[in-house]
Scaffold this motif. Structure first.
Motif, PDB file in Angstrom:
ATOM      1  N   ASN A 120      12.211   2.770   3.789  1.00  0.00           N
ATOM      2  CA  ASN A 120      12.631   3.734   2.769  1.00  0.00           C
ATOM      3  C   ASN A 120      11.397   4.348   2.113  1.00  0.00           C
ATOM      4  OD1 ASN A 120      14.320   5.258   1.163  1.00  0.00           O
ATOM      5  ND2 ASN A 120      15.522   3.503   0.450  1.00  0.00           N
ATOM      6  N   PHE A 121      11.643   5.424   1.360  1.00  0.00           N
ATOM      7  CA  PHE A 121      10.578   6.053   0.597  1.00  0.00           C
ATOM      8  C   PHE A 121      10.214   5.180  -0.596  1.00  0.00           C
ATOM      9  CE2 PHE A 121      12.922   9.698   2.439  1.00  0.00           C
ATOM     10  CZ  PHE A 121      11.893  10.252   3.187  1.00  0.00           C
ATOM     11  N   ARG A 122       8.944   5.222  -0.976  1.00  0.00           N
ATOM     12  CA  ARG A 122       8.475   4.541  -2.175  1.00  0.00           C
ATOM     13  C   ARG A 122       7.533   5.482  -2.932  1.00  0.00           C
ATOM     14  NH1 ARG A 122      12.120   1.763  -1.397  1.00  0.00           N
ATOM     15  NH2 ARG A 122      12.231  -0.532  -1.274  1.00  0.00           N
ATOM     16  N   SER A 123       7.577   5.431  -4.245  1.00  0.00           N
ATOM     17  CA  SER A 123       6.672   6.231  -5.072  1.00  0.00           C
ATOM     18  C   SER A 123       5.854   5.297  -5.958  1.00  0.00           C
ATOM     19  CB  SER A 123       7.459   7.227  -5.931  1.00  0.00           C
ATOM     20  OG  SER A 123       8.358   6.561  -6.798  1.00  0.00           O
ATOM     21  N   PHE A 124       4.590   5.640  -6.141  1.00  0.00           N
ATOM     22  CA  PHE A 124       3.663   4.822  -6.915  1.00  0.00           C
ATOM     23  C   PHE A 124       2.881   5.712  -7.877  1.00  0.00           C
ATOM     24  CE2 PHE A 124       4.070   3.225  -2.587  1.00  0.00           C
ATOM     25  CZ  PHE A 124       4.445   1.897  -2.773  1.00  0.00           C
ATOM     26  N   ARG A 125       2.716   5.245  -9.094  1.00  0.00           N
ATOM     27  CA  ARG A 125       1.852   5.965 -10.032  1.00  0.00           C
ATOM     28  C   ARG A 125       0.401   5.828  -9.580  1.00  0.00           C
ATOM     29  NH1 ARG A 125       3.287   5.635 -16.359  1.00  0.00           N
ATOM     30  NH2 ARG A 125       1.021   5.965 -16.328  1.00  0.00           N
ATOM     31  N   VAL A 126      -0.282   6.951  -9.427  1.00  0.00           N
ATOM     32  CA  VAL A 126      -1.654   6.927  -8.917  1.00  0.00           C
ATOM     33  C   VAL A 126      -2.575   6.142  -9.845  1.00  0.00           C
ATOM     34  CG1 VAL A 126      -3.660   8.375  -8.363  1.00  0.00           C
ATOM     35  CG2 VAL A 126      -1.367   9.082  -7.629  1.00  0.00           C
ATOM     36  N   ASP A 127      -2.345   6.221 -11.150  1.00  0.00           N
ATOM     37  CA  ASP A 127      -3.227   5.508 -12.080  1.00  0.00           C
ATOM     38  C   ASP A 127      -3.020   3.994 -12.049  1.00  0.00           C
ATOM     39  OD1 ASP A 127      -0.691   5.845 -13.161  1.00  0.00           O
ATOM     40  OD2 ASP A 127      -1.408   5.907 -15.227  1.00  0.00           O
TER      41      ASP A 127
END
Length: 238
Positions: free
Chosen positions: A204-211
């Motif tokens: 599945n897709f995952r999103s992560f905060r770059v900071d």
């Protein structure tokens, strides 16, 4: 007699400007453009567009026309620098200065170099519209890049070359994990940058905060896009 001469000169100037506009329009598009679309954009007749295309081709311009598809620039050809309109320069400036205020130092430096390159090829009478423009972008970081390390630049690189990576990540509760992912893209919101990836483990897709990304480890494993698992698919799923 003089009025006729002036009209002739103005007509020639308008046509020359239109020919440049056609070339700029064609090279800004990846797919062929029909004569009808070009006629609508330039406010002329379809017949005029066909006549202009014939003129461009006779002058050696790398323009190819295909029946039923439209016109496009030949691949692998070189054209002179773009002729930017004043509002296009405004858009470039604002966009680049937003980048400078919202990214890490590596990308901020890249934006500065890009601005200098654009400014160096503009006609002299455009200098005051670009190099000395009063259009500024203010950030809460007081002019410093908002991301403290070069993680965003690293992510942009692996996205571009399509290389699987391992990242260390700290979630909202302070827990630290390692993830193997296929990097797909980044999205900038008002206050944060999100890194979008496909997790093969979770399928599945995952999103992560770059900071919150602590480390990017490259694997050397180059992947190919898969149907339903790309960045555009993620955007469509929102």
């Amino acid at each position: 007699m003089l009025d006729c001469f002036d009209s002739f000169c103005q007509g020639g100037l308008m046509r020359t400007t239109r020919l440049f506009s056609i070339l700029d329009e064609l090279r800004s598009r990846r797919l062929p453009v029909s004569a009808e679309v070009l006629a609508g954009l330039l406010n002329v007749s379809v017949r005029t567009i066909y006549r202009d295309m014939s003129t461009l081709q006779s002058m050696g311009a790398p323009v190819r026309g295909e029946s039923g598809l439209g016109f496009q620039i030949e691949e692998g050809t070189f054209l002179p620098p773009l002729h930017f309109a004043p509002d296009e320069l405004d858009a470039l400036l604002i966009g680049m200065r937003m980048v400078q205020s919202r990214v890490d130092s590596t990308l901020a430096d890249a934006a500065s170099r890009a601005l200098n390159k654009i400014g160096s090829v503009l006609p002299d009478h455009y200098d005051h519209l670009f190099l000395d423009s009063p259009l500024l972008v203010h950030s809460l970081a007081s002019g410093k890049p908002s991301l403290k390390n070069d993680i965003l630049s690293e992510l942009c690189y692996v996205i571009r070359i399509k290389e699987r990576i391992e990242i260390s990540y700290v979630d909202g509760n302070g827990g630290s994990t390692n993830r193997y992912v296929r990097p797909l893209g980044v999205v900038c919101f008002d206050s944060v940058w999100l890194f979008i990836a496909w997790c093969d483990l979770r399928q599945n897709f995952r999103s992560f905060r770059v900071d919150r990304v602590g480390l990017v480890s490259r694997t050397g494993d180059i992947f190919k896009d898969k149907l339903g698992e790309g960045f555009k698919d993620y955007i469509r799923s929102l």
